[in-house]
Design an enzyme around this catalytic site. Structure first.
Site, PDB file in Angstrom:
ATOM      1  N   LYS A   2     136.579  -5.722  42.413  1.00 34.81           N
ATOM      2  CA  LYS A   2     135.624  -5.889  41.311  1.00 34.81           C
ATOM      3  C   LYS A   2     135.283  -4.548  40.671  1.00 34.81           C
ATOM      4  CE  LYS A   2     134.012 -10.227  43.077  1.00 34.81           C
ATOM      5  NZ  LYS A   2     133.179 -10.986  43.918  1.00 34.81           N
TER       6      LYS A   2
ATOM      7  N   SER B 106     130.589 -16.034  43.491  1.00 33.93           N
ATOM      8  CA  SER B 106     130.230 -14.696  43.009  1.00 33.93           C
ATOM      9  C   SER B 106     129.579 -14.645  41.638  1.00 33.93           C
ATOM     10  CB  SER B 106     131.465 -13.786  42.988  1.00 33.93           C
ATOM     11  OG  SER B 106     131.974 -13.625  44.280  1.00 33.93           O
TER      12      SER B 106
END
Length: 173
Positions: free
Chosen positions: A112, A69
């Protein structure tokens, strides 16, 4: 956070620190290769990495980290370092970067977003492939945020560094 610095050196290469796992190490190498291979396209000196040794650090060194990521964030930190352009303040981003500059979907979008809100961030960049994940979230989770979607690193570059090439990134309000 991702930090990058360069030291003038006849020994070129990259050192990564911050207790990175195997997949995250691979992501940093992809980011390094992508930026190194595209410096001229970004209007930078293509020989920069021939004359500099790079150190890439992901703070909180005692905390193990892994996954793809951070690839887009690492590439952004490297391009910011080379160009001298600071990254837009209060911006978070995520996405797996490929060697051709595409941005691939990642997991943990809800988590997130929550982490970004807790940190007081207001602008986020996600992969275009995660648009549906964001749209499926309850409205209160994205309230007060400006979320952009990126298909490739050029989209990220425009948003994070005020750079050129191409058209504006796709936006979610």
């Amino acid at each position: 956070q991702v930090e990058a610095t360069a030291m003038a050196s006849k020994r070129k290469g990259i050192k990564q620190t911050g207790q990175l796992g195997d997949v995250m190490m691979e992501s940093s190498e992809i980011a390094y290769s992508y930026i190194m291979g595209n410096l001229e396209r970004f209007g930078m000196d293509p020989a920069f990495f021939d004359n500099n040794f790079v150190h890439l650090h992901v703070p909180a060194g005692a905390t193990p980290k892994d996954g793809p990521s951070a690839g887009v964030t690492m590439a952004t930190a490297l391009l910011s370092m080379v160009s001298g352009k600071p990254v837009t303040k209060r911006l978070a981003m995520t996405g797996e970067l490929t060697l051709t500059g595409r941005i691939l979907s990642v997991g943990g979008i809800k988590e997130k977003i929550i982490a970004a809100k807790r940190a007081g961030l207001k602008t986020l960049i996600f992969p275009e492939g995660n648009r549906k994940d964001v749209e499926e979230l309850r409205a209160y989770l994205t309230e007060g945020l400006t979320i952009h979607f990126a298909r490739d690193f050029d989209d990220v570059c425009r948003l994070a560094l005020g750079g050129k090439p191409g058209q504006p990134a796709r936006k979610h309000v």
